[in-house]
Design a protein around this motif. Structure first.
Motif, PDB file in Angstrom:
ATOM      1  N   HIS A 223       0.824  -1.207   0.000  1.00 10.19           N
ATOM      2  CA  HIS A 223       0.000   0.000   0.000  1.00 10.19           C
ATOM      3  C   HIS A 223       0.862   1.262   0.000  1.00 10.19           C
ATOM      4  O   HIS A 223       1.994   1.254   0.482  1.00 10.19           O
ATOM      5  CB  HIS A 223      -0.916   0.006   1.227  1.00 10.19           C
ATOM      6  N   LEU A 224       0.308   2.318  -0.529  1.00  7.00           N
ATOM      7  CA  LEU A 224       0.976   3.622  -0.534  1.00  7.00           C
ATOM      8  C   LEU A 224       0.151   4.605   0.278  1.00  7.00           C
ATOM      9  O   LEU A 224      -1.018   4.847  -0.048  1.00  7.00           O
ATOM     10  CB  LEU A 224       1.155   4.124  -1.969  1.00  7.00           C
ATOM     11  N   GLY A 225       0.746   5.136   1.319  1.00  8.04           N
ATOM     12  CA  GLY A 225       0.059   6.128   2.144  1.00  8.04           C
ATOM     13  C   GLY A 225       0.660   7.496   1.926  1.00  8.04           C
ATOM     14  O   GLY A 225       0.257   8.251   1.042  1.00  8.04           O
ATOM     15  N   CYS A 226       1.670   7.796   2.705  1.00  2.00           N
ATOM     16  CA  CYS A 226       2.272   9.137   2.638  1.00  2.00           C
ATOM     17  C   CYS A 226       3.176   9.320   1.429  1.00  2.00           C
ATOM     18  O   CYS A 226       3.375  10.433   0.965  1.00  2.00           O
ATOM     19  CB  CYS A 226       3.076   9.384   3.904  1.00  2.00           C
ATOM     20  N   GLU A 227       3.750   8.242   0.934  1.00  2.00           N
ATOM     21  CA  GLU A 227       4.729   8.277  -0.164  1.00  2.00           C
ATOM     22  C   GLU A 227       5.940   9.149   0.170  1.00  2.00           C
ATOM     23  O   GLU A 227       6.602   9.674  -0.709  1.00  2.00           O
ATOM     24  CB  GLU A 227       4.089   8.741  -1.472  1.00  2.00           C
TER      25      GLU A 227
ATOM     26  N   GLY B 164       7.979   8.130   3.084  1.00  2.00           N
ATOM     27  CA  GLY B 164       8.799   7.389   4.044  1.00  2.00           C
ATOM     28  C   GLY B 164       8.367   7.510   5.486  1.00  2.00           C
ATOM     29  O   GLY B 164       9.098   7.117   6.384  1.00  2.00           O
ATOM     30  N   VAL B 165       7.187   8.040   5.730  1.00  2.71           N
ATOM     31  CA  VAL B 165       6.787   8.292   7.114  1.00  2.71           C
ATOM     32  C   VAL B 165       5.877   7.199   7.681  1.00  2.71           C
ATOM     33  O   VAL B 165       6.042   6.767   8.815  1.00  2.71           O
ATOM     34  CB  VAL B 165       6.084   9.668   7.228  1.00  2.71           C
ATOM     35  N   CYS B 166       4.896   6.741   6.916  1.00  2.00           N
ATOM     36  CA  CYS B 166       3.820   5.937   7.515  1.00  2.00           C
ATOM     37  C   CYS B 166       4.092   4.438   7.560  1.00  2.00           C
ATOM     38  O   CYS B 166       3.499   3.727   8.356  1.00  2.00           O
ATOM     39  CB  CYS B 166       2.516   6.183   6.778  1.00  2.00           C
ATOM     40  N   GLY B 167       4.968   3.939   6.711  1.00  2.00           N
ATOM     41  CA  GLY B 167       5.307   2.514   6.749  1.00  2.00           C
ATOM     42  C   GLY B 167       4.332   1.605   6.021  1.00  2.00           C
ATOM     43  O   GLY B 167       4.513   0.391   6.012  1.00  2.00           O
ATOM     44  N   ALA B 168       3.282   2.174   5.413  1.00  2.00           N
ATOM     45  CA  ALA B 168       2.296   1.327   4.727  1.00  2.00           C
ATOM     46  C   ALA B 168       2.925   0.541   3.582  1.00  2.00           C
ATOM     47  O   ALA B 168       2.459  -0.537   3.221  1.00  2.00           O
ATOM     48  CB  ALA B 168       1.151   2.191   4.193  1.00  2.00           C
ATOM     49  N   CYS B 169       3.983   1.073   3.013  1.00  2.00           N
ATOM     50  CA  CYS B 169       4.594   0.487   1.817  1.00  2.00           C
ATOM     51  C   CYS B 169       5.730  -0.474   2.147  1.00  2.00           C
ATOM     52  O   CYS B 169       6.478  -0.871   1.259  1.00  2.00           O
ATOM     53  CB  CYS B 169       5.140   1.597   0.941  1.00  2.00           C
TER      54      CYS B 169
ATOM     55  N   ARG C 220      11.129   0.853   3.231  1.00  2.00           N
ATOM     56  CA  ARG C 220      10.064   1.651   2.629  1.00  2.00           C
ATOM     57  C   ARG C 220      10.185   1.581   1.102  1.00  2.00           C
ATOM     58  O   ARG C 220      11.139   2.094   0.531  1.00  2.00           O
ATOM     59  CB  ARG C 220      10.195   3.119   3.030  1.00  2.00           C
TER      60      ARG C 220
ATOM     61  N   CYS D 149       8.329   3.104  -0.938  1.00  2.00           N
ATOM     62  CA  CYS D 149       7.933   4.369  -1.571  1.00  2.00           C
ATOM     63  C   CYS D 149       9.109   5.311  -1.733  1.00  2.00           C
ATOM     64  O   CYS D 149       9.024   6.283  -2.476  1.00  2.00           O
ATOM     65  CB  CYS D 149       6.820   5.057  -0.789  1.00  2.00           C
TER      66      CYS D 149
HETATM   67  S1  FES Z   1       3.840   5.147   1.780  1.00  2.00           S
HETATM   68 FE1  FES Z   1       4.184   5.955   3.757  1.00  2.00          FE
HETATM   69  S2  FES Z   1       6.190   5.237   4.203  1.00  2.00           S
HETATM   70 FE2  FES Z   1       5.882   4.621   2.170  1.00  2.00          FE
END
Ligand code: FES
Ligand code: FES
Length: 386
Positions: free
Chosen positions: A37-41, A43-48, A58, A60
């Motif tokens: 998944h892509l959240g913040c793109e 490097g902050v949220c870790g979804a990726c 990360r 992203c």
């Molecule tokens: S999308 Fe948030 S850290 Fe990669």
């Protein structure tokens, strides 16, 4: 376009990609692996988060070309993994997910914790998970899920056991119409990134190393001549340097937060041992954050003295609003990104090309110790020019 060959979920993949394509986009758009998944793109949220050569990274902020020769494992690649199966079940049992957006990244990080750590307590589990953000659950269920799996005992199947990070493959880049290099650049001698976060109270310690194809004497000689570091690292500017003391600024753009640190540093070196330290301290008034850092570097002869391994240890402490970026997951990714960018510029210099520290328009993440680290970088750029 650049040809890249890597292994994704156990299958060899070769494709032509734009050098700026991030791994997450490559996985999702080119390979259809939308479990990442892509959240913040940013490097902050870790979804990726995906596993790259056995480490959670990360995707992203990782270039696909930087993964040439690497082994990538996405959430889909864990389908047959018993330990991941137990984690999935535990997440469900303990209400460790609601919307599920963070879940693939959260599971991959949890799988890394369960496979790597022996008996971590809750504080350690929370620390390890701190690079993955969840806006739904409040984390309690997630932590409980990981704890429950750890309590059952861990089993790491041999085929997906955590593997040591392989040496980074040679990176080559091509010029595009926007001015980046056009012909393949000689590969940098950068060999590996070894990053570790320690438990020193409120400090983070990162250890990194890379090789350059020049003798320690040559490298050391150039490292004594501190050049103007302005422009060496995006966002960094030295306004004064008297041979030992420096004063400068670092503009930080990390995720949604921008800051401008102003501070001072001191350079000390031991020529006989070919090692030295750079210490510095600065503050950002807008975020009311402070940073302290100590860089210890050492040159080690390689290949009978024809090459040099530069070993760098960075210790830093962030306080104030930006302290959240000391979280180990973010720091590891950031250090990896910094080193990847360094390798890219090394390639440019080896080919005699100019080039900025990051492609035009690229987000300029600079951490609070980047100004200090950039002194080393600038000196090496000078070395490679010669
Ligand atoms: S999308 Fe948030 S850290 Fe990669
Ligand atoms: S479950 Fe929704 S963001 Fe984590």
């Amino acid at each position: 376009m650049k040809q890249v060959s890597l292994t994704v979920n156990g299958e060899a993949v070769t494709a032509a990609v734009e050098p700026r394509t991030h791994l997450a986009d490559f996985l999702r758009s080119d390979l259809g692996l939308t479990g990442t998944h892509l959240g913040c793109e940013q490097g902050v949220c870790g979804a990726c988060t995906v596993m790259i050569d056995g480490k959670p990274m990360r995707s992203c902020i990782t270039y696909a070309v930087a993964c040439d020769g690497s082994e990538v494992r996405t959430i889909e690649g864990f389908d047959g993994d018993p330990l991941m199966g137990r984690l999935r079940e535990a997440f469900s049992t303990h209400h460790g997910l609601q919307c599920g957006f963070c879940t693939p990244g959260m599971l991959i990080t949890s799988r890394d914790i369960a496979g790597r750590l022996d008996g971590p307590d809750e504080a350690r589990i929370r620390l390890e998970l701190s690079g993955n953000l969840c806006r739904c659950t409040g984390y309690v269920g997630i932590v409980e899920a990981v704890k429950s799996v750890l309590a059952e005992g861990r089993t790491v199947p041999a085929d997906i056991a955590v593997k040591p990070r392989r040496a980074a493959g040679p990176a080559t880049f091509e010029r595009r119409s926007d001015g980046a290099p056009s012909k393949p650049s000689p590969a940098p001698q950068q060999a590996e990134l070894a990053t570790r976060a320690t438990d020193r109270k409120n400090w983070t310690v990162l250890a990194e190393s890379f090789d350059v194809p020049h003798s320690p004497d040559d490298v050391w000689a150039l490292m004594q001549d501190v050049p103007d570091v302005a422009g060496c690292m995006p966002g960094a500017e030295v306004v004064e340097f008297d041979g030992r003391r420096l004063r400068g600024r670092v503009r930080v753009k990390f995720g949604p937060i921008s800051a401008a640190f102003e501070g001072e540093g001191t350079v000390d070196s031991d020529a006989a041992a070919k090692q030295g330290t750079i210490s510095g301290e600065g503050a950002d008034r807008r975020s009311n954050s402070r940073a302290k850092g100590l860089v210890t570097y050492r040159l080690v002869p390689e290949q009978g003295g024809r090459a040099t391994r530069v070993e760098v240890q960075v210790e830093f402490q962030l306080t104030g609003m930006l302290a959240q970026f000391s979280r180990s997951g973010l720091v590891k990714d950031f250090a990896h990104r910094l080193t990847a960018d360094f390798a890219r510029n090394l390639s440019l210099r080896l080919s005699g090309e100019g080039g900025s520290a990051l492609p035009a328009g690229e987000t300029k993440e600079v951490n609070a110790i980047a100004l200090i680290f950039s002194v080393l970088w600038r000196r090496l750029k000078s070395l490679l020019k010669g």
